[in-house]
Motif scaffolding. Sequence first.
Motif, PDB file in Angstrom:
ATOM      1  N   GLY A 205      85.702  32.456  42.654  1.00  0.00           N
ATOM      2  CA  GLY A 205      86.735  30.885  41.687  1.00  0.00           C
ATOM      3  C   GLY A 205      88.061  31.120  41.594  1.00  0.00           C
ATOM      4  N   ASP A 206      89.262  31.985  42.419  1.00  0.00           N
ATOM      5  CA  ASP A 206      90.697  31.887  41.863  1.00  0.00           C
ATOM      6  C   ASP A 206      90.935  32.615  42.687  1.00  0.00           C
ATOM      7  N   LEU A 207      92.635  32.417  42.892  1.00  0.00           N
ATOM      8  CA  LEU A 207      93.412  33.002  44.069  1.00  0.00           C
ATOM      9  C   LEU A 207      93.196  34.621  44.680  1.00  0.00           C
ATOM     10  N   LYS A 208      93.214  34.665  42.984  1.00  0.00           N
ATOM     11  CA  LYS A 208      93.582  36.345  42.845  1.00  0.00           C
ATOM     12  C   LYS A 208      91.991  37.393  43.534  1.00  0.00           C
ATOM     13  N   ALA A 209      91.067  36.376  43.240  1.00  0.00           N
ATOM     14  CA  ALA A 209      89.639  36.799  43.851  1.00  0.00           C
ATOM     15  C   ALA A 209      89.437  36.591  45.270  1.00  0.00           C
ATOM     16  N   MET A 210      89.533  35.621  45.607  1.00  0.00           N
ATOM     17  CA  MET A 210      89.284  34.896  46.839  1.00  0.00           C
ATOM     18  C   MET A 210      90.216  35.725  47.813  1.00  0.00           C
ATOM     19  N   SER A 211      91.439  36.489  47.393  1.00  0.00           N
ATOM     20  CA  SER A 211      92.414  37.033  47.782  1.00  0.00           C
ATOM     21  C   SER A 211      91.739  38.337  48.255  1.00  0.00           C
ATOM     22  N   TYR A 232      93.579  26.410  46.426  1.00  0.00           N
ATOM     23  CA  TYR A 232      93.768  27.784  46.081  1.00  0.00           C
ATOM     24  C   TYR A 232      92.644  28.558  47.374  1.00  0.00           C
ATOM     25  N   ILE A 233      91.951  28.005  48.540  1.00  0.00           N
ATOM     26  CA  ILE A 233      91.328  29.119  49.685  1.00  0.00           C
ATOM     27  C   ILE A 233      91.836  29.214  50.381  1.00  0.00           C
ATOM     28  N   LEU A 234      93.031  27.858  50.840  1.00  0.00           N
ATOM     29  CA  LEU A 234      94.444  28.333  51.809  1.00  0.00           C
ATOM     30  C   LEU A 234      95.221  28.557  51.145  1.00  0.00           C
ATOM     31  N   ASP A 235      95.790  28.922  49.676  1.00  0.00           N
ATOM     32  CA  ASP A 235      96.766  29.130  49.584  1.00  0.00           C
ATOM     33  C   ASP A 235      96.159  31.087  49.503  1.00  0.00           C
ATOM     34  N   ALA A 236      95.335  31.024  49.578  1.00  0.00           N
ATOM     35  CA  ALA A 236      94.291  33.220  49.497  1.00  0.00           C
ATOM     36  C   ALA A 236      94.400  32.857  51.564  1.00  0.00           C
ATOM     37  N   VAL A 237      94.214  32.895  51.984  1.00  0.00           N
ATOM     38  CA  VAL A 237      94.419  32.166  53.201  1.00  0.00           C
ATOM     39  C   VAL A 237      95.650  32.725  53.320  1.00  0.00           C
ATOM     40  N   LEU A 238      96.540  32.131  52.931  1.00  0.00           N
ATOM     41  CA  LEU A 238      98.324  32.228  53.867  1.00  0.00           C
ATOM     42  C   LEU A 238      98.824  33.508  52.837  1.00  0.00           C
TER      43      LEU A 238
END
Length: 338
Positions: A205-211, A232-238
């Motif tokens: 549920g956050d950028l670090k975990a999704m990345s 944060y999903i788009l941030d993680a994809v980038l």
Amino acid sequence: MPSNQQILLDNRPQGEASTSNFKLATTDTPALKDGEVLVRHHYLSLDPYMRGRMNDSKSYAASQPLGEVMIGGTVGEVAESRHPKFAVGDKVVGMGGWQQYSVVDGNAPGMLRKVDTTHVPLSHYLGAVGMPGVTAWYGLVKIIAPKAGETVVVSAATGAVGSAFAALAKARGCRVVGIAGGPEKCKYATEELGFDACIDHREHGDLKAMSKALKEACPDGIDGHFENVGGYILDAVLLRANAFARVAVCGMIAGYDGQPLPMQNPALILVNRMKIEGFIVSEHMEIWPEALKELGTLVGSGKLRPRETIAEGLAAAPEAFLGLLKGKNFGKQLVKLV
């Protein structure tokens, strides 16, 4: 002429939408003029874009007017016709809105299209073989333009757009990774929709975990991404994107309640020389026949097995719509009217 139940937009949401924004009304169906067709709706489509239309703010389409029938795609049959191209009993798809009947100008281009229900169920023309399916096709084929062996990712993976995206991407030899909410949806993605992997955003549920989850699911990085959610999903994809990755931006459901969605690291677009393109599928009507042909074949052959969540009766539409915005639906959200 039959009486017609309708759901109107009564007032605009302040923040999160609620059932109090809508109003149920009954009106008489007007007599037909020459060239007009009366359609009895069998199913109403509920889609995330409708939430943006409820706001009175600048967007890619005009706001939904207050006191008028809510916008929405419909399928049904011709109940009466004063147009030579449409006969009583014809199955049709159009934009009839949140109501039981609509009167349509049979001469208006693109307003009403006859469909064949021999191999494709009528309801699928609002999902896999309709606007959501064509949306997936355009974003994948025209923007991401993947090569066989590339890795593509889609958020809201088990919805009407995401499920069609998976079938289309697998047909092109891609590794396909989905992002969905909950273990049941992720299991459906991998076991029935053909995804190679699916990440549960409720567990990450956050950028670090999704990345981290994307790194594990996409060991060779991400070449293409279809964005329905943002945040944060788009941030993680980038963070996981390869050089020259392509992103098709279709929706930003994380921001539909009005708050802005800042990007954490836009410099990655430059570092990776990425292409990010937003699109509205109704602006690309020239590709619809090609897209619908492929989607119809995928459904007819069983390679695309779309799931539907069906609410019963027009009065159930507001509650079902709010549930859709929170991810409570499984696959395409419809309202059955007949």
